[in-house]
Design a protein around this motif. Structure first.
Motif, PDB file in Angstrom:
ATOM      1  N   ARG A  69      48.407  78.565 -26.326  1.00 42.51           N
ATOM      2  CA  ARG A  69      49.620  77.737 -26.397  1.00 42.51           C
ATOM      3  C   ARG A  69      49.737  76.851 -25.163  1.00 42.51           C
ATOM      4  O   ARG A  69      50.059  75.677 -25.246  1.00 42.51           O
ATOM      5  N   LYS A  70      49.463  77.467 -23.996  1.00 41.55           N
ATOM      6  CA  LYS A  70      49.559  76.716 -22.739  1.00 41.55           C
ATOM      7  C   LYS A  70      48.515  75.594 -22.717  1.00 41.55           C
ATOM      8  O   LYS A  70      48.832  74.454 -22.348  1.00 41.55           O
ATOM      9  N   ALA A  71      47.283  75.909 -23.127  1.00 41.45           N
ATOM     10  CA  ALA A  71      46.200  74.917 -23.097  1.00 41.45           C
ATOM     11  C   ALA A  71      46.528  73.728 -23.998  1.00 41.45           C
ATOM     12  O   ALA A  71      46.249  72.579 -23.642  1.00 41.45           O
ATOM     13  N   LEU A  72      47.129  74.030 -25.156  1.00 40.32           N
ATOM     14  CA  LEU A  72      47.432  72.950 -26.104  1.00 40.32           C
ATOM     15  C   LEU A  72      48.508  71.999 -25.557  1.00 40.32           C
ATOM     16  O   LEU A  72      48.651  70.886 -26.033  1.00 40.32           O
ATOM     17  N   ARG A  73      49.259  72.467 -24.560  1.00 40.57           N
ATOM     18  CA  ARG A  73      50.249  71.589 -23.914  1.00 40.57           C
ATOM     19  C   ARG A  73      49.623  70.782 -22.774  1.00 40.57           C
ATOM     20  O   ARG A  73      50.225  69.855 -22.249  1.00 40.57           O
ATOM     21  N   MET A  74      48.396  71.189 -22.371  1.00 36.70           N
ATOM     22  CA  MET A  74      47.679  70.441 -21.325  1.00 36.70           C
ATOM     23  C   MET A  74      46.792  69.390 -22.003  1.00 36.70           C
ATOM     24  O   MET A  74      46.579  69.437 -23.211  1.00 36.70           O
ATOM     25  N   SER A  75      46.222  68.478 -21.220  1.00 42.33           N
ATOM     26  CA  SER A  75      45.250  67.551 -21.788  1.00 42.33           C
ATOM     27  C   SER A  75      43.887  68.261 -21.774  1.00 42.33           C
ATOM     28  O   SER A  75      43.669  69.155 -20.945  1.00 42.33           O
ATOM     29  N   PRO A  76      42.979  67.872 -22.679  1.00 40.32           N
ATOM     30  CA  PRO A  76      41.643  68.484 -22.650  1.00 40.32           C
ATOM     31  C   PRO A  76      41.007  68.397 -21.264  1.00 40.32           C
ATOM     32  O   PRO A  76      40.405  69.366 -20.787  1.00 40.32           O
ATOM     33  N   GLN A  77      41.165  67.257 -20.627  1.00 36.13           N
ATOM     34  CA  GLN A  77      40.612  67.038 -19.288  1.00 36.13           C
ATOM     35  C   GLN A  77      41.171  68.052 -18.283  1.00 36.13           C
ATOM     36  O   GLN A  77      40.444  68.597 -17.449  1.00 36.13           O
ATOM     37  N   GLU A  78      42.475  68.321 -18.382  1.00 33.60           N
ATOM     38  CA  GLU A  78      43.100  69.286 -17.450  1.00 33.60           C
ATOM     39  C   GLU A  78      42.542  70.695 -17.666  1.00 33.60           C
ATOM     40  O   GLU A  78      42.358  71.445 -16.712  1.00 33.60           O
ATOM     41  N   VAL A  79      42.275  71.038 -18.920  1.00 29.55           N
ATOM     42  CA  VAL A  79      41.713  72.369 -19.212  1.00 29.55           C
ATOM     43  C   VAL A  79      40.336  72.492 -18.576  1.00 29.55           C
ATOM     44  O   VAL A  79      40.033  73.466 -17.869  1.00 29.55           O
ATOM     45  N   THR A  80      39.499  71.473 -18.792  1.00 36.88           N
ATOM     46  CA  THR A  80      38.141  71.488 -18.228  1.00 36.88           C
ATOM     47  C   THR A  80      38.183  71.576 -16.702  1.00 36.88           C
ATOM     48  O   THR A  80      37.431  72.339 -16.090  1.00 36.88           O
ATOM     49  N   THR A  81      39.079  70.806 -16.095  1.00 35.17           N
ATOM     50  CA  THR A  81      39.169  70.802 -14.632  1.00 35.17           C
ATOM     51  C   THR A  81      39.595  72.170 -14.095  1.00 35.17           C
ATOM     52  O   THR A  81      39.049  72.662 -13.101  1.00 35.17           O
ATOM     53  N   GLU A  82      40.553  72.803 -14.786  1.00 32.42           N
ATOM     54  CA  GLU A  82      41.018  74.127 -14.345  1.00 32.42           C
ATOM     55  C   GLU A  82      39.854  75.130 -14.385  1.00 32.42           C
ATOM     56  O   GLU A  82      39.663  75.913 -13.458  1.00 32.42           O
ATOM     57  N   VAL A  83      39.079  75.085 -15.468  1.00 32.49           N
ATOM     58  CA  VAL A  83      37.950  76.015 -15.612  1.00 32.49           C
ATOM     59  C   VAL A  83      36.876  75.699 -14.562  1.00 32.49           C
ATOM     60  O   VAL A  83      36.302  76.603 -13.949  1.00 32.49           O
ATOM     61  N   LYS A  84      36.651  74.405 -14.326  1.00 41.28           N
ATOM     62  CA  LYS A  84      35.665  74.016 -13.309  1.00 41.28           C
ATOM     63  C   LYS A  84      36.083  74.535 -11.935  1.00 41.28           C
ATOM     64  O   LYS A  84      35.288  75.113 -11.204  1.00 41.28           O
ATOM     65  N   ASN A  85      37.365  74.373 -11.616  1.00 43.96           N
ATOM     66  CA  ASN A  85      37.862  74.798 -10.308  1.00 43.96           C
ATOM     67  C   ASN A  85      37.870  76.314 -10.118  1.00 43.96           C
ATOM     68  O   ASN A  85      37.931  76.804  -8.996  1.00 43.96           O
ATOM     69  N   SER A  86      37.838  77.023 -11.213  1.00 47.57           N
ATOM     70  CA  SER A  86      37.865  78.496 -11.109  1.00 47.57           C
ATOM     71  C   SER A  86      36.538  79.053 -10.624  1.00 47.57           C
ATOM     72  O   SER A  86      36.429  80.217 -10.273  1.00 47.57           O
ATOM     73  N   ASN A  87      35.486  78.208 -10.607  1.00 43.08           N
ATOM     74  CA  ASN A  87      34.129  78.657 -10.272  1.00 43.08           C
ATOM     75  C   ASN A  87      33.621  79.741 -11.217  1.00 43.08           C
ATOM     76  O   ASN A  87      32.859  80.613 -10.822  1.00 43.08           O
ATOM     77  N   LEU A  88      34.035  79.648 -12.469  1.00 41.51           N
ATOM     78  CA  LEU A  88      33.446  80.519 -13.496  1.00 41.51           C
ATOM     79  C   LEU A  88      32.033  80.030 -13.741  1.00 41.51           C
ATOM     80  O   LEU A  88      31.821  78.857 -14.032  1.00 41.51           O
ATOM     81  N   LYS A  89      31.079  80.957 -13.612  1.00 43.46           N
ATOM     82  CA  LYS A  89      29.677  80.592 -13.853  1.00 43.46           C
ATOM     83  C   LYS A  89      29.175  81.330 -15.078  1.00 43.46           C
ATOM     84  O   LYS A  89      29.550  82.475 -15.332  1.00 43.46           O
ATOM     85  N   GLY A  90      28.308  80.672 -15.827  1.00 43.31           N
ATOM     86  CA  GLY A  90      27.850  81.177 -17.125  1.00 43.31           C
ATOM     87  C   GLY A  90      27.304  82.589 -17.046  1.00 43.31           C
ATOM     88  O   GLY A  90      26.387  82.866 -16.285  1.00 43.31           O
ATOM     89  N   ARG A  91      27.884  83.474 -17.854  1.00 44.94           N
ATOM     90  CA  ARG A  91      27.550  84.900 -17.775  1.00 44.94           C
ATOM     91  C   ARG A  91      26.346  85.297 -18.636  1.00 44.94           C
ATOM     92  O   ARG A  91      26.019  86.463 -18.741  1.00 44.94           O
TER      93      ARG A  91
END
Lengths: 154, 426
Positions: B30-52
């Motif tokens: 629900r929260k993501a759908l209120r963000m822009s796609p770009q904002e979602v990608t940026t948040e995930v990028k900034n989290s330093n999640l690396k492919g598991r």
């Protein structure tokens, strides 16, 4: 000849893909579910239905180790031979199992009950050694457990 | 803190939709759908999640390579649930225990790249997971989380479960795409990368089960929170580690990224079984270099394991003990890789069976003086950049490190004309 049910199931797969050959693996799975294995005749029928050369579909069928291009028994035993199972007693389990069944890998028991196949890692390495029979996973298997396990399928 | 697994039931049965929602499930969507796609990608990028899945590439960065200029262009999102790396059993836990968490992560990712079709590519052996995912897909669709105009956002996604019919190669991203297209699972040339030209030639993102399962938590709690879960902010989050082999308590645990190999083996896995000593370990599945005693205090994050000469890979450790022959151990691995080579490129197709034969001869006391040079030659000739995909270079990692750390064992096999551990191969 493909049965009506098989054709209907293949059509459902075709509905979800942009090109017919993309449904090839699903179609082979459908045939195998109904017939146990994929004979040369079945393969030609599926290929014709998908407008593919039979050789092309066969190159796909023979790539995947769990599409059976030879008749198999009523139950398929997949014995994990990968590293964690090997460390935890695969070799002893494997020789006991082959002895009990009286067959080697890739063979089917004379009564048509079991086909035995080696299988790479079953993804249950914390409970090695492991094997699967049809849809059932058996973990922490010791040779002493084999009679009871096999008995369920006879 | 165990965001990914803390809610999984002790008996491992899947959380139902109602149970998942009660724990806050689908609030991140629900929260993501209120963000822009770009904002979602940026948040995930900034989290330093690396492919598991093993490669350890920044997930948000990967998403950012998808061309977003044409909003009507078809795009695909794929979950690689083909967990076939020997010694790896972490995704099974997530797939069986909490399929909705995976679906929610995939939904958010699909929204970020504006994909309209999603696939879960699940391996043949995971029958229980297949059942759970089918139920979860139906539940999510009924609740309006999947399908057309999701939660009134205007975003739509159809999702399919594809169950595989074997072959390790299907876990290789581009081979997986070929398999989904009904072809032999051989790898594709890169570039173009799947982010630009993937499934049926359309932009496609492929991520691992554990990677997607992290995403709802990042969106709910933020990139900084996700980084703080880790002992090393460069590699955000928790990690599902596993240990198998002759330890007291083999298993899998969700722990802060960057705990040491020693903590993992001694505390979580309960140490070595009585009568067995630690000799070495593959830190992240069959295709990673051995670590040995001197590496026990290496933090298990991507950068630190790489600095120690190996790879974190899948983070599921396979332990070699002092009563198991290292040559036999490596033979088992190379037998697997030789069997699973798709045959597409020559070094892999020809080199891996050769490697396996040499190791078999060594184990059976038929080794020759120049065998170790031949093995070392293969480790070079099949190394990175010499083959079409990562299968053969991965296969060489345990071999080259075994030749380095356990060289005396190899030499003993040749000089004594038998396996000093009394092992033979038939």
């Amino acid at each position: 000849m493909l049965s009506e049910v098989e054709i209907e199931e293949i059509n459902q797969e075709l509905a979800g893909v942009p090109v017919k050959e993309a449904a090839g693996i699903e179609a082979l799975k459908i045939i195998q579910r109904h017939r146990g294995w994929v004979s040369d005749e079945s393969l030609r029928d599926v290929a014709a239905y998908l407008q593919m050369a039979p050789e092309e579909l066969d190159s796909v069928a023979t790539f995947y180790n769990l599409i059976f291009r030879q008749p198999v028994g009523r139950h398929i035993i997949l014995l994990c031979d990968s590293i964690s199972c090997w460390v935890m007693g695969y070799e002893q389990l494997s020789s006991q199992l082959r002895q009990k069944l009286g067959i080697g890998f890739g063979q089917t028991t004379a009564d048509g009950c079991f086909t035995l196949l080696p299988n790479p890692c079953l993804g249950t390495c914390d409970h090695a050694p492991a094997l699967m029979i049809d849809n059932d996973l058996y973990r922490d298997v010791s040779p002493e457990m084999l009679d009871e396990i096999l008995g369920k399928y006879k | 803190m165990k965001p990914l697994t803390g809610h999984i039931k002790a008996d491992g049965t899947p959380l139902t939709l109602a149970e998942y929602e009660q724990l806050g499930g689908y609030q991140a969507l629900r929260k993501a759908l209120r963000m822009s796609p770009q904002e979602v990608t940026t948040e995930v990028k900034n989290s330093n999640l690396k492919g598991r899945g093993g490669a350890g590439f920044n997930t948000g960065m990967k998403w950012s390579f998808v061309p977003m200029d044409d909003p009507s262009a078809e795009k695909y999102l794929i979950c690689n649930a083909d967990e076939m790396e020997p010694g790896t059993f972490k995704d099974r836990w997530l797939l069986e225990g909490n399929p909705h968490q995976l679906l929610e992560g995939m939904l958010i990712a699909a929204y970020a790249i504006q994909a309209s079709e999603g696939y879960v590519f699940l391996r043949y052996a995971y029958k229980t997971a297949a059942k759970g995912i089918r139920v979860a897909l139906a539940e999510a669709e009924r609740a309006g989380y999947l399908g057309s105009n999701i939660l009134g956002s205007g975003f739509s996604l159809r999702m399919h479960l594809h169950t595989g019919v074997g072959r390790y190669m299907c876990g290789e991203e581009t081979a997986l795409l070929n398999s989904l297209e009904g072809k032999r699972a051989t790898p594709r040339a890169k570039p173009p990368f799947p982010q630009v030209s993937g499934l049926f030639g359309k932009p496609t993102i492929v991520n691992n089960v554990e990677t997607f399962s992290c995403v709802p938590h990042i969106i709910s709690n933020g990139a900084a929170w996700f980084q703080s879960l880790s002992k090393n902010p460069q590699d955000g989050g928790t990690k599902i580690y596993g240990v198998s082999g002759k330890v007291n308590r083999p298993g899998a645990w969700e722990l802060p990224m960057g705990i040491t190999l020693r903590e993992l083996i001694e505390e979580h896995a309960g140490g070595m079984r009585s009568g067995y000593r630690f000799r070495g370990a593959l830190p992240g599945g069959a295709s990673t270099d051995f670590l040995v005693e001197e590496h026990l205090d290496v933090p298990m994050d991507y950068g630190s394991v790489a600095a120690a000469g190996s790879r974190l890979g899948t983070g599921t450790v396979v332990v070699l003990d002092d009563r198991t022959c290292p040559v036999g151990f490596v033979h088992n691995l190379e037998h697997f890789f030789a069997q699973e080579s798709c045959g597409w490129c020559t070094p892999c197709r020809e080199g891996l069976p050769w490697t396996e034969k040499i190791l078999r001869a060594l184990e059976n006391g038929e080794g020759r003086e120049n065998d170790l040079d031949l093995l070392a030659m293969h480790a070079q000739a099949l190394g990175p950049g010499k083959t079409f995909c990562a299968l053969a270079p991965g296969a060489m990692e345990p071999l080259q490190s075994a030749l380095n750390y356990f060289r005396k064992d190899f030499e003993q096999h040749i000089h004594e004309k038998k396996c000093p551990y009394g092992h033979t191969l038939h």
